[in-house]
Design a protein around this motif. Structure first.
Motif, PDB file in Angstrom:
ATOM      1  N   ASP A  50      26.242  49.868  41.498  1.00 56.50           N
ATOM      2  CA  ASP A  50      24.999  49.338  42.050  1.00 56.50           C
ATOM      3  C   ASP A  50      25.245  48.236  43.080  1.00 56.50           C
ATOM      4  N   ALA A  51      24.212  47.980  43.867  1.00 55.97           N
ATOM      5  CA  ALA A  51      24.294  46.989  44.945  1.00 55.97           C
ATOM      6  C   ALA A  51      22.923  46.341  45.086  1.00 55.97           C
ATOM      7  N   GLY A  52      22.600  45.496  44.137  1.00 50.80           N
ATOM      8  CA  GLY A  52      21.293  44.858  44.102  1.00 50.80           C
ATOM      9  C   GLY A  52      21.194  43.656  45.021  1.00 50.80           C
ATOM     10  N   PRO A  53      20.122  42.873  44.886  1.00 50.51           N
ATOM     11  CA  PRO A  53      19.886  41.755  45.799  1.00 50.51           C
ATOM     12  C   PRO A  53      20.923  40.644  45.717  1.00 50.51           C
ATOM     13  N   ASP A  54      21.729  40.612  44.655  1.00 50.59           N
ATOM     14  CA  ASP A  54      22.777  39.594  44.522  1.00 50.59           C
ATOM     15  C   ASP A  54      24.151  40.113  44.942  1.00 50.59           C
ATOM     16  N   PHE A  55      24.195  41.285  45.554  1.00 48.60           N
ATOM     17  CA  PHE A  55      25.472  41.935  45.870  1.00 48.60           C
ATOM     18  C   PHE A  55      26.416  41.020  46.656  1.00 48.60           C
ATOM     19  N   LEU A  71      28.767  53.375  43.305  1.00 47.01           N
ATOM     20  CA  LEU A  71      28.002  54.320  42.500  1.00 47.01           C
ATOM     21  C   LEU A  71      26.643  53.695  42.223  1.00 47.01           C
ATOM     22  N   LEU A  72      25.584  54.338  42.690  1.00 48.34           N
ATOM     23  CA  LEU A  72      24.228  53.842  42.457  1.00 48.34           C
ATOM     24  C   LEU A  72      23.628  54.568  41.259  1.00 48.34           C
ATOM     25  N   THR A  73      23.242  53.806  40.250  1.00 48.72           N
ATOM     26  CA  THR A  73      22.667  54.427  39.059  1.00 48.72           C
ATOM     27  C   THR A  73      21.270  54.975  39.321  1.00 48.72           C
ATOM     28  N   HIS A  74      20.512  54.268  40.168  1.00 48.94           N
ATOM     29  CA  HIS A  74      19.170  54.730  40.530  1.00 48.94           C
ATOM     30  C   HIS A  74      18.660  53.896  41.698  1.00 48.94           C
ATOM     31  N   GLU A  75      17.436  54.188  42.122  1.00 50.95           N
ATOM     32  CA  GLU A  75      16.933  53.673  43.389  1.00 50.95           C
ATOM     33  C   GLU A  75      16.152  52.372  43.297  1.00 50.95           C
ATOM     34  N   HIS A  76      15.937  51.829  42.129  1.00 53.28           N
ATOM     35  CA  HIS A  76      15.111  50.629  42.019  1.00 53.28           C
ATOM     36  C   HIS A  76      15.729  49.455  42.768  1.00 53.28           C
ATOM     37  N   ASN A  77      14.859  48.564  43.220  1.00 50.24           N
ATOM     38  CA  ASN A  77      15.260  47.512  44.141  1.00 50.24           C
ATOM     39  C   ASN A  77      16.360  46.616  43.582  1.00 50.24           C
ATOM     40  N   ASP A  78      16.305  46.333  42.279  1.00 50.72           N
ATOM     41  CA  ASP A  78      17.319  45.443  41.708  1.00 50.72           C
ATOM     42  C   ASP A  78      18.687  46.113  41.603  1.00 50.72           C
ATOM     43  N   HIS A  79      18.768  47.382  42.021  1.00 45.32           N
ATOM     44  CA  HIS A  79      20.047  48.091  42.013  1.00 45.32           C
ATOM     45  C   HIS A  79      20.484  48.558  43.405  1.00 45.32           C
ATOM     46  N   THR A  80      19.618  48.390  44.403  1.00 43.19           N
ATOM     47  CA  THR A  80      19.943  48.905  45.743  1.00 43.19           C
ATOM     48  C   THR A  80      19.670  47.933  46.889  1.00 43.19           C
ATOM     49  N   GLY A  82      20.789  45.276  48.010  1.00 44.33           N
ATOM     50  CA  GLY A  82      21.891  44.634  48.726  1.00 44.33           C
ATOM     51  C   GLY A  82      22.775  45.579  49.510  1.00 44.33           C
ATOM     52  N   ILE A  83      22.349  46.827  49.662  1.00 42.55           N
ATOM     53  CA  ILE A  83      23.228  47.826  50.273  1.00 42.55           C
ATOM     54  C   ILE A  83      23.605  47.459  51.710  1.00 42.55           C
ATOM     55  N   ASP A  84      22.760  46.704  52.402  1.00 42.89           N
ATOM     56  CA  ASP A  84      23.088  46.297  53.772  1.00 42.89           C
ATOM     57  C   ASP A  84      24.359  45.452  53.821  1.00 42.89           C
ATOM     58  N   ASP A  85      24.637  44.738  52.737  1.00 40.82           N
ATOM     59  CA  ASP A  85      25.785  43.830  52.732  1.00 40.82           C
ATOM     60  C   ASP A  85      27.119  44.527  52.505  1.00 40.82           C
ATOM     61  N   VAL A  86      27.131  45.853  52.539  1.00 46.75           N
ATOM     62  CA  VAL A  86      28.430  46.544  52.565  1.00 46.75           C
ATOM     63  C   VAL A  86      29.043  46.478  53.964  1.00 46.75           C
ATOM     64  N   ARG A  87      28.288  45.962  54.933  1.00 42.14           N
ATOM     65  CA  ARG A  87      28.779  45.946  56.318  1.00 42.14           C
ATOM     66  C   ARG A  87      30.162  45.330  56.482  1.00 42.14           C
ATOM     67  N   PRO A  88      30.437  44.145  55.896  1.00 41.16           N
ATOM     68  CA  PRO A  88      31.780  43.581  56.099  1.00 41.16           C
ATOM     69  C   PRO A  88      32.897  44.502  55.631  1.00 41.16           C
ATOM     70  N   PHE A  89      32.655  45.234  54.543  1.00 44.00           N
ATOM     71  CA  PHE A  89      33.675  46.168  54.065  1.00 44.00           C
ATOM     72  C   PHE A  89      33.864  47.307  55.060  1.00 44.00           C
ATOM     73  N   GLY A 122      26.667  47.853  64.654  1.00 39.41           N
ATOM     74  CA  GLY A 122      26.641  46.813  63.634  1.00 39.41           C
ATOM     75  C   GLY A 122      25.964  47.174  62.336  1.00 39.41           C
ATOM     76  N   VAL A 123      25.435  48.387  62.217  1.00 34.64           N
ATOM     77  CA  VAL A 123      24.764  48.743  60.962  1.00 34.64           C
ATOM     78  C   VAL A 123      25.809  49.128  59.915  1.00 34.64           C
ATOM     79  N   PRO A 124      25.460  49.014  58.632  1.00 34.81           N
ATOM     80  CA  PRO A 124      26.379  49.499  57.598  1.00 34.81           C
ATOM     81  C   PRO A 124      26.455  51.019  57.660  1.00 34.81           C
ATOM     82  N   LYS A 125      27.644  51.542  57.609  1.00 33.24           N
ATOM     83  CA  LYS A 125      27.827  52.991  57.668  1.00 33.24           C
ATOM     84  C   LYS A 125      28.034  53.522  56.255  1.00 33.24           C
ATOM     85  N   LEU A 126      27.139  54.398  55.829  1.00 31.58           N
ATOM     86  CA  LEU A 126      27.159  54.917  54.467  1.00 31.58           C
ATOM     87  C   LEU A 126      27.514  56.398  54.468  1.00 31.58           C
TER      88      LEU A 126
END
Length: 252
Positions: A50-55, A71-80, A82-89, A122-126
């Motif tokens: 998961d990648a929630g708001p505290d990611f 691995l995303l368990t589901h789509e709810h906000n507290d689990h997704t 923070g997905i934008d913050d994968v950008r540095p990786f 500059g967008v995160p590439k998924l």
């Protein structure tokens, strides 16, 4: 291989904004809980759950500077959220980040984070890879078996790797999942509060699953502040059942 719990709170986190209950005002660092997430570690490899708001804070707090997949368990906000913050990786590793999720969740990602699927600089590439219940993904040379969990009426992902199972946002476990949870060393299972909701287990319901599955060790997480301070809650639990906390490491 080990699993590190990065966040062990429910969707509001602990402390909750504006609350002065015993848990929220506790000086115990174990009562400072970010939104639920974890990372599976094998050597230098990292699979984030998961990648929630505290990611972002979770990556910094844990010193994670490389990520192999999410691995995303589901789509709810507290689990997704923070997905934008994968950008540095993506930038550092010069790769599109593999994201494993159900097809329903993949569609939600493409709608909510549409910009991540464009060529805008500059967008995160998924690299979204759809999976289903019963599938296995390889990580660290070991199979991670994907299991169905019922989050109320919403089917979501849990997983088992070796003797450890990780089940978040549980309300019920279907028979086919229960059959895959025999002989566990460690069961990491959600426990919202004392009363539960239409989509989350109560403490009594969680302990009933622990009693049914009989793992050698059970760790509760996805915890509301209403369960009280960590030390008091821990003291109330039966032998073999522990309260998870942010930063806890569990061998696999």
């Amino acid at each position: 291989m080990y699993l590190r719990l990065l966040g062990t709170a429910t969707s509001q986190g602990v402390p909750v904004i504006g609350c002065h209950c015993a848990a929220c005002d506790s000086p115990d660092p174990r009562d400072k809980r970010q939104r639920t997430s974890a990372v599976l570690c094998a050597g230098e490899a990292r699979l984030n759950i998961d990648a929630g708001p505290d990611f972002r804070h979770q990556m910094l707090d844990a010193g994670i500077e490389r990520l192999d997949a999410i691995l995303l368990t589901h789509e709810h906000n507290d689990h997704t959220a923070g997905i934008d913050d994968v950008r540095p990786f993506c930038f550092m590793q010069q790769m599109d980040m593999p994201v494993y999720c159900l097809d329903r969740v993949a569609r939600e990602l493409r709608e909510r984070f549409a910009y991540a699927f464009t060529n805008y600089p500059g967008v995160p590439k998924l690299d979204v890879r759809t999976v289903n219940f019963g599938d296995r993904i390889e990580f660290g040379g070991r199979p991670v078996e994907l299991l169905r969990v019922n989050h109320g009426k919403l089917p979501i992902l849990g997983f088992r790797v070796g003797g450890l199972a990780y089940l978040t946002d549980v309300k019920t476990l279907p028979p086919e999942t229960l059959a895959r949870l025999a002989d566990l060393d460690t069961l990491v299972i959600s426990c919202l509060n004392h009363h539960g909701t239409h989509s989350h287990l109560s403490l009594e319901e969680t302990l009933a699953y622990v009693d049914q599955l009989r793992p050698r060790r059970a760790v509760l997480f996805h915890l509301s502040h209403r369960l009280g301070p960590h030390a008091e809650f821990s003291a109330s639990l039966p032998p073999g059942v522990e309260v998870g906390y942010d930063g806890m490491q569990l061998p696999v």
